[in-house]
Write a protein that holds these residues in place. Structure first.
Motif, PDB file in Angstrom:
ATOM      1  N   LEU A 225       0.833  -1.210   0.000  1.00 48.21           N
ATOM      2  CA  LEU A 225       0.000   0.000   0.000  1.00 48.21           C
ATOM      3  C   LEU A 225       0.864   1.255   0.000  1.00 48.21           C
ATOM      4  O   LEU A 225       0.357   2.367  -0.076  1.00 48.21           O
ATOM      5  CB  LEU A 225      -0.929   0.003   1.223  1.00 48.21           C
ATOM      6  CG  LEU A 225      -1.912  -1.173   1.303  1.00 48.21           C
ATOM      7  CD1 LEU A 225      -2.718  -1.121   2.598  1.00 48.21           C
ATOM      8  CD2 LEU A 225      -2.869  -1.158   0.106  1.00 48.21           C
ATOM      9  N   THR A 226       2.178   1.073   0.086  1.00 48.03           N
ATOM     10  CA  THR A 226       3.083   2.225   0.134  1.00 48.03           C
ATOM     11  C   THR A 226       3.837   2.366  -1.189  1.00 48.03           C
ATOM     12  O   THR A 226       3.965   1.404  -1.951  1.00 48.03           O
ATOM     13  CB  THR A 226       4.131   2.051   1.256  1.00 48.03           C
ATOM     14  OG1 THR A 226       4.976   0.941   0.901  1.00 48.03           O
ATOM     15  CG2 THR A 226       3.476   1.791   2.606  1.00 48.03           C
ATOM     16  N   GLU A 227       4.360   3.577  -1.401  1.00 48.26           N
ATOM     17  CA  GLU A 227       5.078   3.856  -2.640  1.00 48.26           C
ATOM     18  C   GLU A 227       6.321   2.966  -2.770  1.00 48.26           C
ATOM     19  O   GLU A 227       6.659   2.498  -3.859  1.00 48.26           O
ATOM     20  CB  GLU A 227       5.475   5.325  -2.626  1.00 48.26           C
ATOM     21  CG  GLU A 227       5.693   5.887  -3.996  1.00 48.26           C
ATOM     22  CD  GLU A 227       6.134   7.342  -3.923  1.00 48.26           C
ATOM     23  OE1 GLU A 227       5.619   8.100  -3.076  1.00 48.26           O
ATOM     24  OE2 GLU A 227       7.034   7.690  -4.720  1.00 48.26           O
ATOM     25  N   GLY A 230       4.777  -0.684  -3.592  1.00 46.98           N
ATOM     26  CA  GLY A 230       3.589  -0.872  -4.441  1.00 46.98           C
ATOM     27  C   GLY A 230       3.882  -0.940  -5.925  1.00 46.98           C
ATOM     28  O   GLY A 230       2.995  -1.246  -6.712  1.00 46.98           O
ATOM     29  N   GLU A 234       0.217   1.212  -5.885  1.00 44.57           N
ATOM     30  CA  GLU A 234      -0.262   1.478  -4.523  1.00 44.57           C
ATOM     31  C   GLU A 234      -1.592   2.232  -4.527  1.00 44.57           C
ATOM     32  O   GLU A 234      -2.411   2.038  -3.626  1.00 44.57           O
ATOM     33  CB  GLU A 234       0.802   2.191  -3.674  1.00 44.57           C
ATOM     34  CG  GLU A 234       1.349   3.498  -4.215  1.00 44.57           C
ATOM     35  CD  GLU A 234       2.448   3.314  -5.260  1.00 44.57           C
ATOM     36  OE1 GLU A 234       2.721   2.171  -5.655  1.00 44.57           O
ATOM     37  OE2 GLU A 234       3.011   4.337  -5.695  1.00 44.57           O
ATOM     38  N   ASN A 238      -4.754   0.695  -2.663  1.00 40.64           N
ATOM     39  CA  ASN A 238      -5.403   1.378  -1.542  1.00 40.64           C
ATOM     40  C   ASN A 238      -6.915   1.455  -1.751  1.00 40.64           C
ATOM     41  O   ASN A 238      -7.680   1.326  -0.805  1.00 40.64           O
ATOM     42  CB  ASN A 238      -4.809   2.771  -1.341  1.00 40.64           C
ATOM     43  CG  ASN A 238      -3.611   2.708  -0.394  1.00 40.64           C
ATOM     44  OD1 ASN A 238      -3.769   2.494   0.810  1.00 40.64           O
ATOM     45  ND2 ASN A 238      -2.417   2.851  -0.938  1.00 40.64           N
TER      46      ASN A 238
END
Ligand code: ADP
Length: 487
Positions: A225-227, A230, A234, A238
């Motif tokens: 879910l993070t850069e 992802g 991402e 999300n």
């Protein structure tokens, strides 16, 4: 519950990585939980072991698959997963799957797996085996959720689950693949499900259209879910995070247990750990390295790609080779890494052996013969080798990311509490300094025989068999099916 399990690699029919292991072990475990499961995979002519028994399936009304207005022929073969009665349907088309590699960089790479997915759906439709759920794996199967929603009304009540084994591989192709994929142009707009920086993206389509999504470890489910992790997806991940969970992969202890492994020099278990030494001696002899009783043997087995932290390993190798330890590296992949490693192997031949290639038997011997196992991955969706290492009493040194964080309990050396459960070593940041320090710490801990044995026994007692994870998949299937029927 009827489940079609679709994967582009399944052991023993094909394998490039851990997904192939999962695609055999999970269906077998599901079968014992009363899930009626059929596995679908391509028949890669050049990789098929001649000893595997395959039977052609006859009498299809149509064996033609329509790709961009052209008909392509398909043949279906039937087999079973070893030691089980789980049926595997192999999809043959010599033009698409008779190539020198399982995955290629050929211009029609996307088309190969469009054909595969359509052939799966045609089989299900024509045999009237309508699954309650279709379980997809990675980008090579990620258009099926779209197809069953939009193109094949016969599957309107089938739910879909997409498992993300590695979001770094997405199946990105120029937009002229849209008609080949039979995807509506209306989905291709900036931020739309089919569009990804001007290109078409299989995985993004899968994330958008599947009913539920999972990754192969709980930590990786959060990381993507993070850069940083992802890989550009991402944003859409999300948006789907309420339908995204992490289920840790299990391992197949029929293949990977030192007590019964037929590929190692001497079988052992937690009550006969001293026999592990025979494996170290045997391995040293086989790889032509002097056996040194007091030096730990440090192993590394991996695809040689950036993901696996090879750059960190190469950076610290000169320092590592100053330690009272020997090293064995088995891997294949990017040429630049292969060459750099071979160069080190030549220069430090008394303490380092580098073997370039893919060798399953040697992988087993290294797991059994080594004392320490390295996995400094940049990211690791689950990882299998650290789990095998625990079972073989070979303490893993890992970067605490993804499945590595979820499986290894690190020893910190400072308090006796830490030793109660610890079974390996870990470092947090992707940094050569931290990696080096952690290996140095592991090598010095090796001298403390009591502590070392406790670490080994803790690891060997842990259970990552498929039973637990398969039950979680079954629950997820039930959830997806319920969700689908409520709509
Ligand atoms: P990934 O799927 O990312 O490659 P995993 O740790 O999940 O990584 O699985 C890797 C699997 O492939 C393990 O079973 C490992 O033993 C095997 N493997 C990787 N490289 C080699 C190699 N060069 N020779 C033999 N086995 C290998």
């Amino acid at each position: 519950m009827k489940v079609a399990f679709v994967s582009s690699e399944v052991v023993p029919f094909s394998k490039t990585g851990g997904m192939a292991d999962v695609s055999a072990a999970l269906p077998k475990a599901l079968k014992t939980l009363d899930v009626e499961v059929k596995v679908f995979t391509p028949k890669y002519g050049k990789f098929l072991d001649k000893n595997l028994k395959l039977k052609i399936i006859k009498n299809f009304p149509s064996t033609e698959i329509l790709i961009n207005g052209n008909t392509k022929n398909v043949k279906y073969f039937s087999s079973t997963l070893p030691h089980s009665n789980v049926e595997v349907i192999l999809i043959e088309n010599e033009f698409y799957f008779g190539r020198d590699n399982i995955y290629t960089t050929d211009p029609d790479e996307g088309e190969r797996f469009i054909f595969f997915q359509k052939a799966v759906l045609e089989f299900l439709k024509q045999t009237d085996w309508i699954p309650d759920l279709i379980h997809l794996n990675d980008w090579q199967t990620a258009l099926i959720p779209y197809y069953i929603k939009e193109k094949y009304p016969v599957f309107r009540s089938s739910a879909s689950l997409l498992t993300l084994h590695n979001v770094a591989y997405q199946g990105i192709f120029p937009p002229d693949i849209l008609p080949v994929a039979d995807v509506d142009e209306k989905l291709f707009f900036p931020t739309g499900p089919a569009e990804y920086y001007g290109n078409f993206n299989f995985l993004k389509m899968g994330i958008f259209f599947s009913d539920v999504i999972n990754t192969v470890s709980p930590t990786y489910a959060k990381e993507i879910l993070t850069e940083e992790f992802g890989a550009g997806l991402e944003g859409i991940l999300n948006e789907r995070k309420n339908d995204l969970v992490g289920i840790l992969n299990g391992v197949d202890y029929k293949e990977w247990d030192p007590a019964s492994d037929p590929l190692i020099f001497e079988n052992y278990n937690s009550t006969s750990l001293e026999l592990k030494t025979e494996n170290k001696i045997g391995l040293c002899k086989e790889i032509k390295m002097r056996y040194r009783k007091t030096f730990p043997l440090v192993g590394f087995i991996s695809r040689l790609t950036e993901q696996k932290g090879i750059d960190l390993l190469i950076e610290i190798l000169p320092e590592l080779l100053k330690l009272k330890a020997c090293f064995v590296i088995l891997g294949a992949g990017e040429k630049k890494y292969e060459e750099q490693l071979l160069e080190f192997g030549k220069r430090y031949s008394s303490k380092l052996k580098v073997i370039i290639g893919y060798d399953n038997t040697l992988a087993h011997k290294i797991e059994a013969g080594a004392d320490i196992f390295l996995m400094p991955s940049r990211f690791e969706p689950c990882g299998l080798n650290q789990i095998y290492s625990l079972k073989y009493g070979t303490a893993p040194v890992v970067r605490a990311t993804g499945g590595l964080r979820d499986t290894v309990i690190p020893y910190n050396g400072n308090d006796s509490n830490s030793l109660r459960n610890a079974d390996g070593f870990a470092f947090d940041d992707y940094s050569a300094t931290q990696f080096l320090k952690t290996v140095q710490f592991a090598v010095s801990t090796y001298k403390q025989k009591g502590v070392w044995k406790k670490l080994q026994l803790n690891g060997m007692s842990r259970d990552f068999s498929w039973d637990v994870s398969a039950a979680k998949y079954k629950e997820l299937y039930e959830k997806a099916i319920r969700q689908k029927r409520e709509v």
